[in-house]
Motif scaffolding. Structure first.
Motif, PDB file in Angstrom:
ATOM      1  N   LEU A 225       0.615  -1.333  -0.022  1.00  0.00           N
ATOM      2  CA  LEU A 225      -0.096  -0.229  -0.339  1.00  0.00           C
ATOM      3  C   LEU A 225       0.426   1.335  -0.393  1.00  0.00           C
ATOM      4  CD1 LEU A 225      -2.757   1.386   0.188  1.00  0.00           C
ATOM      5  CD2 LEU A 225      -2.815   0.974   2.750  1.00  0.00           C
ATOM      6  N   MET A 226       1.835   1.181   0.720  1.00  0.00           N
ATOM      7  CA  MET A 226       3.177   2.197   1.222  1.00  0.00           C
ATOM      8  C   MET A 226       3.665   2.571  -0.446  1.00  0.00           C
ATOM      9  SD  MET A 226       2.776   4.317   4.048  1.00  0.00           S
ATOM     10  CE  MET A 226       0.741   4.101   3.132  1.00  0.00           C
ATOM     11  N   ALA A 227       4.003   0.960  -1.041  1.00  0.00           N
ATOM     12  CA  ALA A 227       3.919   1.848  -2.895  1.00  0.00           C
ATOM     13  C   ALA A 227       3.139   2.318  -3.331  1.00  0.00           C
ATOM     14  CB  ALA A 227       4.915   0.314  -3.017  1.00  0.00           C
ATOM     15  N   VAL A 228       1.907   2.274  -3.195  1.00  0.00           N
ATOM     16  CA  VAL A 228       1.168   3.227  -4.069  1.00  0.00           C
ATOM     17  C   VAL A 228       0.970   4.308  -3.629  1.00  0.00           C
ATOM     18  CG1 VAL A 228      -0.924   2.920  -4.733  1.00  0.00           C
ATOM     19  CG2 VAL A 228       0.163   0.485  -4.676  1.00  0.00           C
ATOM     20  N   VAL A 229       1.164   5.052  -2.448  1.00  0.00           N
ATOM     21  CA  VAL A 229       0.777   6.406  -1.539  1.00  0.00           C
ATOM     22  C   VAL A 229       2.076   7.750  -1.470  1.00  0.00           C
ATOM     23  CG1 VAL A 229      -1.228   5.616  -1.157  1.00  0.00           C
ATOM     24  CG2 VAL A 229       0.417   5.321   0.152  1.00  0.00           C
ATOM     25  N   THR A 230       3.730   6.545  -1.440  1.00  0.00           N
ATOM     26  CA  THR A 230       3.917   7.896  -1.072  1.00  0.00           C
ATOM     27  C   THR A 230       4.447   9.071  -1.979  1.00  0.00           C
ATOM     28  OG1 THR A 230       5.705   5.718  -2.431  1.00  0.00           O
ATOM     29  CG2 THR A 230       5.371   5.823   0.206  1.00  0.00           C
ATOM     30  N   PHE A 231       4.073   9.547  -2.309  1.00  0.00           N
ATOM     31  CA  PHE A 231       3.597  10.569  -3.434  1.00  0.00           C
ATOM     32  C   PHE A 231       4.451  11.858  -2.405  1.00  0.00           C
ATOM     33  CE2 PHE A 231       0.052   8.963  -4.935  1.00  0.00           C
ATOM     34  CZ  PHE A 231       0.192   9.457  -6.142  1.00  0.00           C
ATOM     35  N   GLY A 232       5.420  12.241  -3.001  1.00  0.00           N
ATOM     36  CA  GLY A 232       6.283  13.272  -1.671  1.00  0.00           C
ATOM     37  C   GLY A 232       7.642  13.273  -0.863  1.00  0.00           C
ATOM     38  N   GLY A 233       8.414  11.509  -1.282  1.00  0.00           N
ATOM     39  CA  GLY A 233       9.226  10.833  -1.136  1.00  0.00           C
ATOM     40  C   GLY A 233       8.873  10.371   0.250  1.00  0.00           C
ATOM     41  N   ALA A 234      10.607   9.833   0.865  1.00  0.00           N
ATOM     42  CA  ALA A 234      10.790   9.404   1.912  1.00  0.00           C
ATOM     43  C   ALA A 234       9.429  10.127   3.466  1.00  0.00           C
ATOM     44  CB  ALA A 234      11.874   9.039   2.626  1.00  0.00           C
ATOM     45  N   TYR A 235      10.119  11.417   3.180  1.00  0.00           N
ATOM     46  CA  TYR A 235      10.098  12.371   4.563  1.00  0.00           C
ATOM     47  C   TYR A 235       8.010  12.318   4.517  1.00  0.00           C
ATOM     48  CZ  TYR A 235      15.189  13.884   5.013  1.00  0.00           C
ATOM     49  OH  TYR A 235      16.106  13.493   4.943  1.00  0.00           O
ATOM     50  N   ALA A 236       7.403  11.820   4.002  1.00  0.00           N
ATOM     51  CA  ALA A 236       5.882  12.927   3.929  1.00  0.00           C
ATOM     52  C   ALA A 236       5.246  11.308   3.908  1.00  0.00           C
ATOM     53  CB  ALA A 236       5.304  12.962   2.059  1.00  0.00           C
ATOM     54  N   VAL A 237       5.679  10.202   3.608  1.00  0.00           N
ATOM     55  CA  VAL A 237       5.204   8.404   4.294  1.00  0.00           C
ATOM     56  C   VAL A 237       5.937   8.032   5.698  1.00  0.00           C
ATOM     57  CG1 VAL A 237       6.949   7.330   3.055  1.00  0.00           C
ATOM     58  CG2 VAL A 237       4.652   6.693   3.149  1.00  0.00           C
ATOM     59  N   LEU A 238       7.249   8.384   5.652  1.00  0.00           N
ATOM     60  CA  LEU A 238       7.820   7.618   7.589  1.00  0.00           C
ATOM     61  C   LEU A 238       6.258   8.771   8.287  1.00  0.00           C
ATOM     62  CD1 LEU A 238      11.027   9.072   7.378  1.00  0.00           C
ATOM     63  CD2 LEU A 238      10.479   6.986   6.787  1.00  0.00           C
ATOM     64  N   ALA A 239       6.197   9.809   8.396  1.00  0.00           N
ATOM     65  CA  ALA A 239       4.865  10.033   9.445  1.00  0.00           C
ATOM     66  C   ALA A 239       4.015   8.640   9.844  1.00  0.00           C
ATOM     67  CB  ALA A 239       4.180  10.962   9.069  1.00  0.00           C
ATOM     68  N   TYR A 240       3.679   8.628   8.302  1.00  0.00           N
ATOM     69  CA  TYR A 240       2.185   7.674   8.224  1.00  0.00           C
ATOM     70  C   TYR A 240       2.631   6.173   8.995  1.00  0.00           C
ATOM     71  CZ  TYR A 240      -1.573   4.853   6.739  1.00  0.00           C
ATOM     72  OH  TYR A 240      -2.958   4.301   6.539  1.00  0.00           O
ATOM     73  N   VAL A 241       3.760   5.713   7.986  1.00  0.00           N
ATOM     74  CA  VAL A 241       4.124   4.150   8.735  1.00  0.00           C
ATOM     75  C   VAL A 241       4.660   4.389   9.906  1.00  0.00           C
ATOM     76  CG1 VAL A 241       7.058   3.207   8.047  1.00  0.00           C
ATOM     77  CG2 VAL A 241       5.561   3.861   6.220  1.00  0.00           C
ATOM     78  N   ALA A 242       5.491   5.395  10.861  1.00  0.00           N
ATOM     79  CA  ALA A 242       5.764   5.256  12.196  1.00  0.00           C
ATOM     80  C   ALA A 242       4.536   5.255  12.776  1.00  0.00           C
ATOM     81  CB  ALA A 242       6.551   7.405  12.595  1.00  0.00           C
ATOM     82  N   GLN A 243       3.123   6.045  12.109  1.00  0.00           N
ATOM     83  CA  GLN A 243       1.880   5.657  13.437  1.00  0.00           C
ATOM     84  C   GLN A 243       1.571   4.163  12.843  1.00  0.00           C
ATOM     85  OE1 GLN A 243      -0.725   8.030  11.596  1.00  0.00           O
ATOM     86  NE2 GLN A 243      -2.329   8.678  13.803  1.00  0.00           N
TER      87      GLN A 243
END
Length: 452
Positions: free
Chosen positions: A259-277
């Motif tokens: 799922l992350m591979a589909v929604v990781t717009f904006g680079g790693a920093y953007a998705v890290l907040a959601y992954v961390a949560q």
């Protein structure tokens, strides 16, 4: 007029992709700059305008844009096999280093010296993320509408707890609608330098000679690419689900990071907040401080910063090994996470690159990307605040819909001092990321001996 360079052989290209993979430190900005220097300025394998055109396309896609740019140019030069080699070599050195660091982390993290080193690294990582907020914000927040989108995105994820994919979806829709109502407010500048000369390269000559027929889509291109790459990407996930069941850590890792591979717009920093949560709160794979540790490790390795997900996969499987030895389980978890994170990058490029001319100049799509980039600023602000709370304070509590608020009495002055010093070093003195990380790690050795 300067002589035109000859097209590179497959062997020459392979050597260069290996060199780029070994030297690609500094996040996407540094990686893209390195590729520009090697491919455009020094070797002239690809022209300036074509390089920027490819970069703009990669910026539209989920996933690490620097790796996708390497895949795209490798595909241009040497078809599918060229894209495969470029993309794999871009990730492989960093992935091997990250696996070694992950093993070292789980085996020796309890040692006092290692604990002190990571204490310093965490503080420096906070400075790195703050610097990313400033850098992305300067590029993305060009008017009040973009600022408003960033603020709303921040409040949506921090106060309301809205999932990251929904924030991206709403931002994209806002940009698409905004292009119709107020196009001037949603017109994003092209990614890259303005008014650059059209330095032509070997790829341009190959186009002129009609040697790049593989770049022209046929009516069977999309169905064939989907039929090949979707099973390659999701086949292992389906097999793991069938063998281990929906509740296993393997199925959770495969499904979540797909799922992350589909929604990781904006680079790693953007998705890290959601992954961390999700990794800390929803799945319980890591403690909050360990997510910061993982980012610190990823910052010190070559390759995409999104390799931090490999650390998450390793630790999650290591702690839920089942019948396997913990190290074997962790290694398989890291491999699975790598697979579902990076295989989609090849899929997006091989599927969409032949249609790139159809996307070029599409104002509605550009407006959607502009709004998404603004929303990413708000999401990264949330990440910076999340890191700050868990680095500088020893305890936090939740209020309202789940908003985290620090326990002020748990302030660790040593962490606050280190974070402030790292910010001064990076933002004011312009000291590089790696020297700042190293200096903070050494300072952590001294400060952790003092009382909090």
């Amino acid at each position: 007029m300067a002589s035109r360079p000859p097209a590179p052989t497959f062997g020459q290209a392979t050597k260069l992709w290996a060199k780029i993979g070994l030297l690609s430190f500094g996040g996407p900005a540094g990686q893209i700059a390195l590729m520009h220097k090697e491919l455009v300025e020094e070797r002239r394998w690809i022209g300036e305008q074509r390089f920027l055109h490819a970069l703009n396309y990669c910026m539209l896609l989920p996933g690490p844009e620097a790796q996708q740019l390497a895949i795209y140019i490798g595909w241009l030069l040497h078809r599918t096999v060229g894209g495969l080699v470029a993309g794999i070599l871009f990730v492989l050195p960093g992935a091997l280093v990250m696996l070694g660091l992950s093993i070292f982390y789980v085996l020796y993290n309890d040692a006092p010296v290692i604990e002190a080193l990571f204490f310093g690294i965490k503080a420096a990582v906070l400075a790195v993320v703050v610097e990313a907020v400033i850098r992305i914000g300067k590029r993305a927040l060009k008017n009040r509408v973009m600022v408003a989108i960033a603020v709303i995105a921040f409040l949506a994820i921090y106060v309301v707890g809205l999932p990251f994919p929904l924030i991206i979806l709403f931002a994209g829709l806002t940009g698409w609608i905004g292009n119709r109502l107020a196009p001037a407010r949603f017109s994003g500048a092209a990614h890259g330098k303005d008014n650059l000369p059209d330095v032509r390269g070997a790829v341009d000559l190959m186009f002129e000679r009609g040697e790049l027929a593989h770049t022209r889509p046929t009516k069977w291109h999309a169905p064939r690419t989907i039929a090949i790459w979707l099973p390659i990407w999701l086949g292992p996930v389906v097999l793991i689900l069938a063998l281990t069941g929906p509740a296993s850590v393997w199925t959770q890792l495969g499904g979540f990071f797909s799922l992350m591979a589909v929604v990781t717009f904006g680079g790693a920093y953007a998705v890290l907040a959601y992954v961390a949560q999700a990794a800390v709160t929803s799945f319980g794979w890591l403690a909050p401080g360990e997510m910061v540790d993982g980012l610190g490790l990823a910052e010190t390795t070559p390759g995409p910063l999104i390799l931090v997900l490999q650390f998450v996969g390793f630790v999650a499987a290591y702690r839920n090994a089942g019948a396997l030895s913990p190290l074997a389980a962790g290694s398989l978890g890291a491999l699975l996470t790598l697979w579902v994170t990076f295989v989609p990058c090849f899929f997006w490029i091989f599927l969409g690159a032949p249609y790139i001319e159809a996307l070029r100049g599409n104002k509605a799509l550009s407006a959607a990307l502009t709004a998404i980039t603004a929303a990413v600023v708000g999401v990264v602000m949330n990440l910076a605040l999340w890191f700050a709370l868990h680095v500088v304070f020893g305890a936090v509590h939740r209020v309202g819909l789940g908003t985290e608020v620090p326990v002020l009495s748990s302030l660790d002055w040593r962490a606050a001092l280190l974070a402030a010093a790292a910010m001064v070093a990076m933002l004011k003195l312009k000291i590089g990321m790696l020297p700042t990380l190293a200096g903070s790690a050494l300072a952590g050795l001294a400060l952790l001996a003092l009382p909090a």
